[in-house]
Design an enzyme around this catalytic site. Structure first.
Site, short mmCIF file in Angstrom:
data_model
loop_
_atom_site.label_atom_id
_atom_site.label_comp_id
_atom_site.label_asym_id
_atom_site.label_seq_id
_atom_site.Cartn_x
_atom_site.Cartn_y
_atom_site.Cartn_z
N LYS A 128 0.84 -1.20 0.00
CA LYS A 128 0.00 0.00 0.00
C LYS A 128 0.87 1.25 0.00
O LYS A 128 1.83 1.35 0.77
CB LYS A 128 -0.90 -0.02 1.24
N CYS A 220 -2.40 7.94 -8.60
CA CYS A 220 -3.63 7.89 -7.79
C CYS A 220 -4.53 9.08 -8.11
O CYS A 220 -4.11 10.24 -7.94
CB CYS A 220 -3.29 7.87 -6.31
N LYS A 257 4.58 4.05 -11.80
CA LYS A 257 3.20 3.64 -11.99
C LYS A 257 2.44 4.70 -12.78
O LYS A 257 2.33 5.85 -12.35
CB LYS A 257 2.50 3.37 -10.66
#
Length: 289
Positions: A128, A220, A257
């Site tokens: 996480k 995100c 990412k």
């Protein structure tokens, strides 16, 4: 791989074609009957698990069934059966026991949760996403909701998940715990900074804690702090800058990412490469209308 039959194993029950093959026995609910400790079916050297055996159930249990079947198959191989397949892979010079991993998400929030997944058969985890803790993370509740369309369940998923709200030292302790107890399982530390200094410090701290790789969260879409997450992934100069900052202080492989919420994902990907990233992680949440 050379095989005789391929069984599609996603769904609530085996397809009718599988039953018509008459290779294994079924119960009254059209689920495959297996021996409970090995996963052995009524057919020699044929093992089963997951939804085909349990009906609708959790992915982690399906992975555990696969591990159980592998152990049973190994014992069978010792009695003259076929040799067991090696499922290991290598990525960026790091060896994975198998290519099945926990994603960086609520299911990888603590060492205890991840350890149970490792025991069930997962080969690694993208932990996480960790922050330094200078910015307070507040999670609304509930923060996930499924969308259904008529009789079709879960056609979409709404979520407002942010990075970890746990203290940095707690997360680093959990990474050390995982590498101490499951040294052969890969731990990828996912990090997100809000400045060059934070990216540098987080990267060095996670490497020192024993992480095998780093994932830079440029993706995100839910962060409530301006200039973080997806907003960085959409600013290609920052993708290159922060990738270079991290690569300058670590020796372990670095993955960037990507966010899918750009016109052309190759642009941030090339920026990450220019910054020295060893690979890419694709993708984070797709924003809907």
């Amino acid at each position: 791989l050379p095989v005789d039959v391929v069984v599609e194993a996603i769904g609530l029950r085996p397809s009718l074609q599988v039953k018509q093959l008459q290779l294994v026995r079924f119960d009254d609910s059209n689920r495959i009957l297996v021996e409970s400790t090995t996963g052995q079916t009524s057919a020699a050297n044929v093992f089963a698990g997951g939804d085909a055996v349990r009906g609708l159930d959790l992915v982690v249990r399906a992975v555990g069934d696969g591990q159980r079947g592998c152990r049973g198959h190994r014992r069978s191989a010792g009695r003259g059966g076929a040799a067991m397949r090696d499922l290991s892979i290598e990525m960026c010079g790091v060896r994975f026991l198998n290519p099945v991993m926990l994603s960086s998400s609520p299911v990888s929030n603590t060492g205890e949760m991840i350890g149970r997944a490792f025991d069930a058969g997962f080969g690694g985890v993208a932990y996480k996403t960790i922050g330094k803790g200078d910015v307070k993370i507040i999670h609304p509740s509930p923060r996930m909701a499924g969308y259904a369309y008529g009789s079709k369940k879960l056609v979409g998923l709404q979520n407002v998940e942010q990075i970890s709200d746990r203290p940095l030292d707690h997360n680093l302790a959990d990474i050390r715990y995982l590498k101490r107890n499951w040294p052969d399982h890969v731990v990828i530390a996912s990090i997100m900074g809000f400045s060059n200094d934070e990216w540098r410090d987080l990267a060095a701290a996670c490497q020192d804690a024993g992480a095998d790789m780093l994932e830079l969260n440029f993706s995100c879409p839910h962060m409530t702090v301006e200039g973080s997450g997806m907003k960085v992934g959409q600013a290609f100069d920052l993708v290159e800058q922060f990738s270079a900052t991290v690569k300058a202080v670590v020796q372990i492989p670095v993955l960037a990412k990507m966010t899918p919420n750009v016109t052309d994902i190759t642009e941030p990907a090339l920026s990450a490469k220019a910054g020295g990233a060893d690979g890419l992680a694709a993708i984070n949440t797709v924003s809907a209308l």
